[in-house]
Design a protein around this motif. Structure first.
Motif, PDB file in Angstrom:
ATOM      1  N   MET A 112      30.705  35.617  23.960  1.00  0.00           N
ATOM      2  CA  MET A 112      29.867  35.866  22.568  1.00  0.00           C
ATOM      3  C   MET A 112      29.560  37.308  22.342  1.00  0.00           C
ATOM      4  O   MET A 112      29.811  37.857  21.233  1.00  0.00           O
ATOM      5  CB  MET A 112      28.360  34.984  22.943  1.00  0.00           C
ATOM      6  CG  MET A 112      27.537  35.206  21.754  1.00  0.00           C
ATOM      7  SD  MET A 112      28.314  34.086  20.310  1.00  0.00           S
ATOM      8  CE  MET A 112      27.098  34.464  19.067  1.00  0.00           C
ATOM      9  N   LYS A 113      29.137  38.087  23.570  1.00  0.00           N
ATOM     10  CA  LYS A 113      29.015  39.583  23.277  1.00  0.00           C
ATOM     11  C   LYS A 113      30.254  40.125  22.861  1.00  0.00           C
ATOM     12  O   LYS A 113      30.024  41.268  22.083  1.00  0.00           O
ATOM     13  CB  LYS A 113      28.350  40.046  24.543  1.00  0.00           C
ATOM     14  CG  LYS A 113      27.069  39.747  24.791  1.00  0.00           C
ATOM     15  CD  LYS A 113      26.452  40.289  25.998  1.00  0.00           C
ATOM     16  CE  LYS A 113      25.010  39.867  26.207  1.00  0.00           C
ATOM     17  NZ  LYS A 113      24.533  40.450  27.456  1.00  0.00           N
ATOM     18  N   LEU A 114      31.017  39.786  23.403  1.00  0.00           N
ATOM     19  CA  LEU A 114      32.499  40.279  22.915  1.00  0.00           C
ATOM     20  C   LEU A 114      32.965  40.186  21.478  1.00  0.00           C
ATOM     21  O   LEU A 114      33.347  41.154  20.932  1.00  0.00           O
ATOM     22  CB  LEU A 114      33.615  39.853  23.974  1.00  0.00           C
ATOM     23  CG  LEU A 114      35.183  40.542  23.750  1.00  0.00           C
ATOM     24  CD1 LEU A 114      35.043  42.052  24.166  1.00  0.00           C
ATOM     25  CD2 LEU A 114      36.006  39.843  24.651  1.00  0.00           C
ATOM     26  N   ARG A 115      32.814  39.251  21.053  1.00  0.00           N
ATOM     27  CA  ARG A 115      32.923  38.945  19.635  1.00  0.00           C
ATOM     28  C   ARG A 115      31.952  40.076  18.828  1.00  0.00           C
ATOM     29  O   ARG A 115      32.430  40.370  17.834  1.00  0.00           O
ATOM     30  CB  ARG A 115      32.811  37.429  19.301  1.00  0.00           C
ATOM     31  CG  ARG A 115      33.694  36.598  19.696  1.00  0.00           C
ATOM     32  CD  ARG A 115      33.382  35.313  19.543  1.00  0.00           C
ATOM     33  NE  ARG A 115      34.246  34.273  20.168  1.00  0.00           N
ATOM     34  CZ  ARG A 115      34.289  32.966  20.127  1.00  0.00           C
ATOM     35  NH1 ARG A 115      33.409  32.489  19.173  1.00  0.00           N
ATOM     36  NH2 ARG A 115      35.152  32.036  20.538  1.00  0.00           N
ATOM     37  N   VAL A 116      30.770  40.006  18.953  1.00  0.00           N
ATOM     38  CA  VAL A 116      29.836  40.887  18.192  1.00  0.00           C
ATOM     39  C   VAL A 116      30.257  42.157  18.436  1.00  0.00           C
ATOM     40  O   VAL A 116      30.340  42.925  17.392  1.00  0.00           O
ATOM     41  CB  VAL A 116      28.246  40.796  18.819  1.00  0.00           C
ATOM     42  CG1 VAL A 116      27.631  41.869  18.112  1.00  0.00           C
ATOM     43  CG2 VAL A 116      27.784  39.502  18.787  1.00  0.00           C
ATOM     44  N   MET A 129      33.605  43.186  18.988  1.00  0.00           N
ATOM     45  CA  MET A 129      34.588  43.145  18.266  1.00  0.00           C
ATOM     46  C   MET A 129      34.339  43.226  16.857  1.00  0.00           C
ATOM     47  O   MET A 129      34.949  44.104  15.860  1.00  0.00           O
ATOM     48  CB  MET A 129      35.673  42.337  18.488  1.00  0.00           C
ATOM     49  CG  MET A 129      35.918  42.377  19.809  1.00  0.00           C
ATOM     50  SD  MET A 129      37.352  40.860  20.184  1.00  0.00           S
ATOM     51  CE  MET A 129      38.462  41.160  18.951  1.00  0.00           C
ATOM     52  N   VAL A 130      33.394  42.595  16.096  1.00  0.00           N
ATOM     53  CA  VAL A 130      33.016  42.481  14.669  1.00  0.00           C
ATOM     54  C   VAL A 130      32.549  43.915  14.431  1.00  0.00           C
ATOM     55  O   VAL A 130      32.681  44.586  13.380  1.00  0.00           O
ATOM     56  CB  VAL A 130      32.008  41.696  14.259  1.00  0.00           C
ATOM     57  CG1 VAL A 130      31.386  41.706  12.981  1.00  0.00           C
ATOM     58  CG2 VAL A 130      32.850  40.259  14.573  1.00  0.00           C
TER      59      VAL A 130
END
Length: 121
Positions: A1-5, A7-8
């Motif tokens: 989840m933190k990785l997606r944030v 990346m965004v």
């Protein structure tokens, strides 16, 4: 989840970094467009004045009293005005680009090297 944030956030940052130069360029193109328009309108005002007085004028206040107006931030200078021609320079406080035009027997000014050929540099 933190990785997606993360990346965004990185992607949004890259998009913003790419758009900033584009917005700066768009703003500069708008300033140049305003200078070019004002020089063209000055040409019309000079032609009208010449029709009435058989001489061009270097006095912008005289042309303003006849309805001529400049765009916000644009500074015009009539370099030369005689019965046989006129030359003018336009600048804007927010750019280093200048625009030039001359007509008739007036001396060429700035990048304008041909009669009635408005040039900016």
């Amino acid at each position: 989840m933190k990785l997606r944030v993360v990346m965004v956030i990185v992607i949004v940052g890259l998009v913003v970094a790419l758009l900033i130069p584009w917005f700066r360029g768009a703003r500069e193109r708008a300033y140049v467009s305003a200078m070019r328009d004002d020089l063209r309108n000055l040409g019309l005002a000079q032609a009208s004045y010449f029709y009435d007085h058989r001489v061009y004028t270097a006095d912008l206040d005289t042309l303003r009293s006849r309805g001529f107006e400049t765009s916000d931030g644009v500074i015009l200078r009539v370099n030369e005005a005689t019965a046989s021609g006129w030359a003018a320079t336009a600048q804007h406080a927010s750019t280093l680009i200048r625009c030039y035009v001359f007509t008739g027997a007036a001396a060429a000014v700035g990048a304008a090297t041909e009669d009635r050929n408005l040039r900016c540099d």
